[in-house]
Scaffold this active site. Structure first.
Site, PDB file in Angstrom:
ATOM      1  N   HIS A 149       0.815  -1.217   0.000  1.00 31.19           N
ATOM      2  CA  HIS A 149       0.000   0.000   0.000  1.00 31.19           C
ATOM      3  C   HIS A 149       0.849   1.269   0.000  1.00 31.19           C
ATOM      4  O   HIS A 149       0.347   2.350  -0.309  1.00 31.19           O
ATOM      5  CB  HIS A 149      -0.989   0.000   1.181  1.00 31.19           C
ATOM      6  CG  HIS A 149      -0.396   0.321   2.511  1.00 31.19           C
ATOM      7  ND1 HIS A 149      -0.076  -0.653   3.443  1.00 31.19           N
ATOM      8  CD2 HIS A 149      -0.055   1.496   3.095  1.00 31.19           C
ATOM      9  CE1 HIS A 149       0.414  -0.087   4.525  1.00 31.19           C
ATOM     10  NE2 HIS A 149       0.443   1.217   4.343  1.00 31.19           N
TER      11      HIS A 149
ATOM     12  N   ASP B 120       0.051  -7.660   1.646  1.00 28.14           N
ATOM     13  CA  ASP B 120       0.453  -6.250   1.621  1.00 28.14           C
ATOM     14  C   ASP B 120       1.971  -6.104   1.623  1.00 28.14           C
ATOM     15  O   ASP B 120       2.525  -5.273   2.338  1.00 28.14           O
ATOM     16  CB  ASP B 120      -0.164  -5.485   2.798  1.00 28.14           C
ATOM     17  CG  ASP B 120      -0.055  -3.972   2.623  1.00 28.14           C
ATOM     18  OD1 ASP B 120       0.105  -3.528   1.474  1.00 28.14           O
ATOM     19  OD2 ASP B 120      -0.107  -3.246   3.636  1.00 28.14           O
TER      20      ASP B 120
ATOM     21  N   GLY C 169       3.442   6.559   8.018  1.00 23.74           N
ATOM     22  CA  GLY C 169       4.792   6.676   7.488  1.00 23.74           C
ATOM     23  C   GLY C 169       5.700   5.550   7.942  1.00 23.74           C
ATOM     24  O   GLY C 169       6.735   5.299   7.324  1.00 23.74           O
ATOM     25  N   ASN C 170       5.316   4.870   9.030  1.00 20.57           N
ATOM     26  CA  ASN C 170       6.075   3.700   9.478  1.00 20.57           C
ATOM     27  C   ASN C 170       5.775   2.462   8.633  1.00 20.57           C
ATOM     28  O   ASN C 170       6.492   1.462   8.718  1.00 20.57           O
ATOM     29  CB  ASN C 170       5.766   3.364  10.940  1.00 20.57           C
ATOM     30  CG  ASN C 170       6.603   4.156  11.921  1.00 20.57           C
ATOM     31  OD1 ASN C 170       6.118   5.081  12.561  1.00 20.57           O
ATOM     32  ND2 ASN C 170       7.886   3.814  12.032  1.00 20.57           N
ATOM     33  N   SER C 171       4.704   2.507   7.851  1.00 18.33           N
ATOM     34  CA  SER C 171       4.306   1.337   7.061  1.00 18.33           C
ATOM     35  C   SER C 171       5.452   0.858   6.179  1.00 18.33           C
ATOM     36  O   SER C 171       6.060   1.644   5.443  1.00 18.33           O
ATOM     37  CB  SER C 171       3.096   1.674   6.186  1.00 18.33           C
ATOM     38  OG  SER C 171       1.946   1.833   6.961  1.00 18.33           O
TER      39      SER C 171
ATOM     40  N   GLY D 159      -8.581 -26.095  -2.897  1.00 17.43           N
ATOM     41  CA  GLY D 159      -9.816 -26.146  -3.688  1.00 17.43           C
ATOM     42  C   GLY D 159     -11.057 -26.453  -2.880  1.00 17.43           C
ATOM     43  O   GLY D 159     -11.945 -27.175  -3.359  1.00 17.43           O
ATOM     44  N   VAL D 160     -11.129 -25.908  -1.662  1.00 13.08           N
ATOM     45  CA  VAL D 160     -12.319 -26.118  -0.832  1.00 13.08           C
ATOM     46  C   VAL D 160     -12.839 -24.773  -0.333  1.00 13.08           C
ATOM     47  O   VAL D 160     -12.088 -23.814  -0.187  1.00 13.08           O
ATOM     48  CB  VAL D 160     -12.027 -27.029   0.387  1.00 13.08           C
ATOM     49  CG1 VAL D 160     -11.663 -28.429  -0.065  1.00 13.08           C
ATOM     50  CG2 VAL D 160     -10.925 -26.433   1.258  1.00 13.08           C
TER      51      VAL D 160
ATOM     52  N   ILE E  41     -14.569 -23.207   3.013  1.00 14.99           N
ATOM     53  CA  ILE E  41     -14.612 -23.624   4.412  1.00 14.99           C
ATOM     54  C   ILE E  41     -15.370 -22.628   5.269  1.00 14.99           C
ATOM     55  O   ILE E  41     -15.603 -21.483   4.864  1.00 14.99           O
ATOM     56  CB  ILE E  41     -13.179 -23.798   4.979  1.00 14.99           C
ATOM     57  CG1 ILE E  41     -12.387 -22.495   4.847  1.00 14.99           C
ATOM     58  CG2 ILE E  41     -12.475 -24.948   4.303  1.00 14.99           C
ATOM     59  CD1 ILE E  41     -11.019 -22.537   5.497  1.00 14.99           C
TER      60      ILE E  41
END
Length: 497
Positions: A123, A153, A226-228, A284-285, A287
């Protein structure tokens, strides 16, 4: 109680504590032990060796404005502010449709100095036209996007390592981090750059509903905008998390921040570096959680695992090895305690790997061998697949009332009335009584009952027979598999008393 009465007891405790410290090791003094209990006296040396590897990520994006982007406010007739706003919006400088650049800031860190590889959040660089890495010494390098993953992310950038000598940091074992362990965060809060904060691990395995693989480390180390994308270090200077999100009503740190654990990130990063994309395992399930009611209906002693609500057509287990109604309790040697454990563990598994899957089917455990597909290839199948499970024929009644539901044969008029797909088979619910057990569970007219207690039904008579049999067995709840009009499956438990 007076101070003179308290002192003898307090003095005895202090002497005992001092003796215990001396016994534990003659080299540990009283002030040192107290300092250790209070936390590290300083992290200056640690931060000094790490800060050069942390970068500020600045991005720019070209957008087009327009008068609709900042509309003129609607004011009451005769407002004293009318002239002011008329003047402002009439005389805005230049053409509003001209391209303009929007800038944003984040953080990242170098993991490979020779190749110039930087890790950050997706992001932070999403939709960016230009990306630049700013280093602690003031130098700047253009960065190229190598790959990104929206589900976790994460994004991988590359800079030219020949233009600057880089310092890299390595990943540590996030699984070893315990609640209360000290951690250190370095990042670019509010564009200030090179900011260090310290705190502890507040919790592990946090699910904040941000994605399918939520498994965050929660920390009270100050993390702000800004820490992201910045690193969360252990006291050995290893990256054990990537700071990604905060909870804050004000937008500033209130001591609740979240980091992607290194264990989850490393596999994604390796795939992005090698392929430019992720290649996750796929079972492929479909749940859903195993509730206490569902566990009781299936004869399970405890509510655990992931309940299979549907099988994706042409997926890895579309061969009968796993069936709707099965509960997956172990995958490739790892226990599935909660439903959300399964997607994360499967995704971390290599495509094409043959794994053992332990399931509970009608109260009995068994192990099946499954060869995993690729999630990215299967997502289109999963979103397009609308098939339901079939049932047996034969009927003696056309309609019936049971468990607060009026049910009927799924004939052509019923399909047309409720717009039910031709692929769906079972018994249609035509009406649900108010305040009934069925309504409490969200069952509505147009739903189709395809199974009861893991046995297919296709007529109202079969539904009544199954409910009667369950009551005779002393069951309190009936486990129903329902199909929507398009064929999407889900399980619900309905009280029978």
């Amino acid at each position: 109680m007076s101070l003179t009465r308290v002192w003898p007891s307090l003095r005895t405790r202090l002497v005992s504590a001092a003796a215990a410290i001396l016994v534990a090791g003659a080299t540990v003094s009283m002030p040192q032990a107290l300092a250790q209990n209070a936390g590290p006296a300083s992290v200056a040396d640690l931060a000094d060796g790490l800060i050069e590897a942390v970068v500020n990520i600045s991005t720019s994006q070209t957008t087009r404005g327009g008068r609709d982007a900042v509309p003129m406010p609607k004011l009451p007739e005769g407002s004293p502010f009318q002239d002011f706003f008329d003047e402002f919006f009439r005389n805005r400088d230049g053409d509003d449709s001209r391209p303009r650049k929007v800038q944003s800031l984040g953080s990242g860190f170098v993991i490979d100095a020779e190749e110039g590889i930087i890790v950050t959040n997706n992001h932070v660089i999403a939709d960016a036209d230009e990306i630049e890495a700013n280093f602690s010494d003031g130098s700047k390098l253009k960065a190229e996007l190598i790959g990104r993953d929206t589900k976790t992310d994460l994004a991988i950038l590359k800079v030219d390592p020949t233009k600057k000598k880089l310092t890299a940091v390595s990943f540590g074992d996030s699984e070893k981090m315990r609640v209360g362990d000290w951690v250190l965060a370095i990042g670019n809060p509010f564009g200030l750059g090179g900011s260090v904060s310290i705190g502890i691990v507040s919790a592990n395995n946090r699910d904040i509903n941000s994605g399918p693989y939520d498994d965050y480390i929660q920390t009270d180390a100050a993390i702000n905008r800004g820490n992201s994308g910045g690193p969360l270090f252990n006291m050995a200077g290893q990256v054990i998390g990537i700071n990604t999100a905060i909870i804050s009503p004000s937008g500033g740190s209130i001591g609740i921040g979240f980091s992607i654990p290194a264990k989850l990130a490393v596999n994604v990063i390796d795939q992005l570096r090698e392929f430019g994309e992720t290649r996750r395992g796929w079972l492929g399930v479909r749940i859903q959680p195993v509730t206490d009611d569902i566990a009781e209906s299936l004869g399970m002693a405890t509510a655990k695992g992931a309940l299979v609500a549907g099988i994706v057509k042409d997926g890895p287990v579309d061969d009968g090895s796993v069936q709707p109604g099965d509960v997956i309790i172990r995958f490739d040697g790892q226990d599935i305690i909660d439903m959300r454990d399964l997607p994360r563990i499967v995704a971390e598994s290599p495509v094409g790997k043959a794994v053992d899957v332990v399931i509970v089917r009608k109260g009995e455990e068994s192990t099946v061998k499954v060869t995993l597909g690729r999630l990215e290839d299967g997502e289109q199948l999963a979103s397009a697949e609308t098939g339901g499970e079939g049932g047996d024929g034969g009927a003696s009644v056309a309609t019936a009332t049971v468990l607060g539901m009026t049910i009927a044969e799924l004939d052509d008029p019923a399909r047309q009335r409720f717009e039910i797909s031709e692929d769906v088979s079972g018994v249609v619910v035509t009406e649900v009584a108010p305040d009934s057990a069925a309504m409490e569970k969200g069952i509505a007219a147009g739903d189709v009952i395809t199974e009861i207690a893991q046995e297919s039904v296709s007529t109202p008579q079969q539904v009544m027979d199954r409910i009667t049999a369950l009551k005779e067995q002393g069951r309190k709840n009936a486990l129903l598999m329902l199909a929507s009009k398009s064929g999407e499956l889900r399980f619900v438990t309905v009280r029978m008393n």
